[in-house]
Design an enzyme around this catalytic site. Structure first.
Site, PDB file in Angstrom:
ATOM      1  N   LYS A  13       0.838  -1.211   0.000  1.00 44.89           N
ATOM      2  CA  LYS A  13       0.000   0.000   0.000  1.00 44.89           C
ATOM      3  C   LYS A  13       0.872   1.261   0.000  1.00 44.89           C
ATOM      4  CE  LYS A  13      -2.005  -1.051   3.909  1.00 44.89           C
ATOM      5  NZ  LYS A  13      -1.334  -2.318   4.231  1.00 44.89           N
ATOM      6  N   ARG A  88      -9.555   1.283   8.816  1.00 54.29           N
ATOM      7  CA  ARG A  88      -9.169  -0.074   9.205  1.00 54.29           C
ATOM      8  C   ARG A  88     -10.199  -0.742  10.097  1.00 54.29           C
ATOM      9  NH1 ARG A  88      -3.164   0.615   8.830  1.00 54.29           N
ATOM     10  NH2 ARG A  88      -2.319  -1.332   9.557  1.00 54.29           N
ATOM     11  N   ARG A 127      11.844  -5.682   4.814  1.00 52.22           N
ATOM     12  CA  ARG A 127      11.614  -4.259   4.523  1.00 52.22           C
ATOM     13  C   ARG A 127      12.602  -3.369   5.274  1.00 52.22           C
ATOM     14  NH1 ARG A 127       5.820  -1.609   5.420  1.00 52.22           N
ATOM     15  NH2 ARG A 127       6.047  -2.524   7.480  1.00 52.22           N
ATOM     16  N   ARG A 161      11.457  -1.471  10.774  1.00 53.28           N
ATOM     17  CA  ARG A 161      10.410  -1.041  11.705  1.00 53.28           C
ATOM     18  C   ARG A 161      10.299  -2.006  12.889  1.00 53.28           C
ATOM     19  NH1 ARG A 161       5.176   0.490   8.136  1.00 53.28           N
ATOM     20  NH2 ARG A 161       4.195  -0.747   9.778  1.00 53.28           N
ATOM     21  N   ARG A 172      -0.296  -8.765  13.585  1.00 51.90           N
ATOM     22  CA  ARG A 172      -0.924  -7.716  12.757  1.00 51.90           C
ATOM     23  C   ARG A 172      -1.874  -8.346  11.735  1.00 51.90           C
ATOM     24  NH1 ARG A 172       4.286  -4.872  10.688  1.00 51.90           N
ATOM     25  NH2 ARG A 172       2.896  -3.806   9.244  1.00 51.90           N
TER      26      ARG A 172
END
Ligand code: AP5
Length: 218
Positions: A13, A88, A127, A161, A172
Site C-alpha cells: 500500500k 481499518r 523491509r 520497523r 498484525r
C-alpha cells in the site's frame, strides 16, 4: 484521484501510494506514517500510540479519526488523496463517510491489493525504510542503489520497523482479519472496490491501478 488503498500489512500500500500520489498530484495520507512521525517528535499522540503499534494492535478509533479529519478537511485534499492504512475498522469507515461529505471530497474508488499471507511475512521481514524521508526498500526485491543509503535523500542508515518482527507481523495479520476485513465488505456493498493482484512486480501493480484509473473508473 480520490482513492483508498486496502490490503493486509505488507501488500504494498505504502509503495503504491507514494508512486500514485506523486504522479497524480494527490496527497498521500498514511495513518501509519503520521503516527510514526508523532512518536519521533515526542508528541502526546505519539506517546499514546506507541504501545499499541509496538504490539501490532490498532490505535483507538477516536485518535485516528481526529487526525484524518484535520488533513482531509484541508485545502490540499481538494486536489486528490490516496488513503493508505485508513479506514481499518467499520467505525473508521463510517466516520470517513461523514468527513468526506462535510469536506466535499467524495471517494472515487477503493483498490484492494491482494497478496498471499506468507509472501507478506517475507516482504515485511526484509523491509527497510529511510528514517529521514520515509522511502521504502526491500533487502532483495527493491534494494537501494548504494548499500544502506537512501536513493531519494542520500540519508545513510536505513532502518527496520519495530513492528516488522515475524511474531508481531503474524499478530498484525490476525488483527487485519478480525477488524479490517469487515471494512472490505462495507465497501463491496457500495460497489466501489476493485481487486488488484499485488504479487506482481511493483511497476506492474502500479500499471494495473493506473489501468483502472485510465478506464475512467477513478
Ligand atoms: P501501517 O504503517 O499502516 O502498516 P500496515 O498497514 O501494517 O502496512 P505496512 O506499512 O506494513 O505495509 P504496506 O502495505 O504499506 O507495504 P509496503 O509498501 O511498505 O500501520 C502500522 C501500525 O500503525 C498499525 O499496526 C497500527 O498500530 C497503527 N495504525 C495505522 N493506521 C491505523 C488505523 N487506521 N487505525 C488504527 N491503527 C492504525 O511494502 C512492504 C515491503 O514489500 C517493502 O519492503 C516493499 O519494498 C516490498 N514490496 C512492495 N510492493 C512489492 C511488490 N509488488 N513486489 C515485491 N515487493 C514489494
Amino acid at each position: 484521484m480520490k482513492l483508498i488503498l486496502f490490503g493486509m500489512p505488507g501488500v504494498g500500500k505504502g509503495t503504491q501510494a507514494k508512486i500514485l500520489s506523486q504522479k497524480h498530484g494527490a496527497i498521500h495520507v498514511s495513518t501509519g506514517d503520521m503516527l510514526r512521525s508523532n512518536i519521533q517528535n515526542g508528541t502526546p499522540l505519539g506517546a499514546m500510540a506507541k504501545g499499541y503499534m509496538d504490539k501490532g494492535e490498532l490505535v483507538p478509533d477516536n485518535l485516528i479519526i481526529a487526525m484524518i479529519e484535520e488533513i482531509l478537511s484541508s485545502a490540499k485534499a481538494k486536489k486528490g488523496y490516496v488513503l493508505d492504512g485508513f479506514p481499518r475498522t467499520v467505525p473508521q469507515a463510517q466516520a470517513l463517510e461523514t468527513i468526506l461529505w462535510r469536506a466535499n471530497v467524495p471517494l472515487d474508488k477503493a483498490i484492494n491489493i491482494v497478496v498471499d499471507e506468507e509472501e507478506v511475512v517475507r516482504r515485511l521481514s526484509g523491509r527497510m525504510t529511510c528514517p529521514n524521508c520515509g522511502a521504502i526498500y526491500h533487502k532483495y526485491n527493491q534494494p537501494p542503489k548504494v548499500e544502506n543509503t537512501c536513493d531519494h535523500c542520500g540519508h545513510v542508515g536505513l532502518v527496520q520497523r519495530h513492528d516488522d518482527k515475524e511474531e508481531t507481523v503474524r499478530h498484525r495479520l490476525e488483527v487485519y482479519h478480525q477488524n479490517t476485513e469487515p471494512v472490505l465488505e462495507f465497501y463491496r456493498k457500495k460497489g466501489v472496490i476493485v481487486d488488484v493482484d499485488g504479487a506482481k512486480p511493483v511497476e506492474e501493480v502500479t500499471a494495473s491501478i493506473e489501468a483502472i484509473i485510465q478506464n475512467g473508473k477513478v
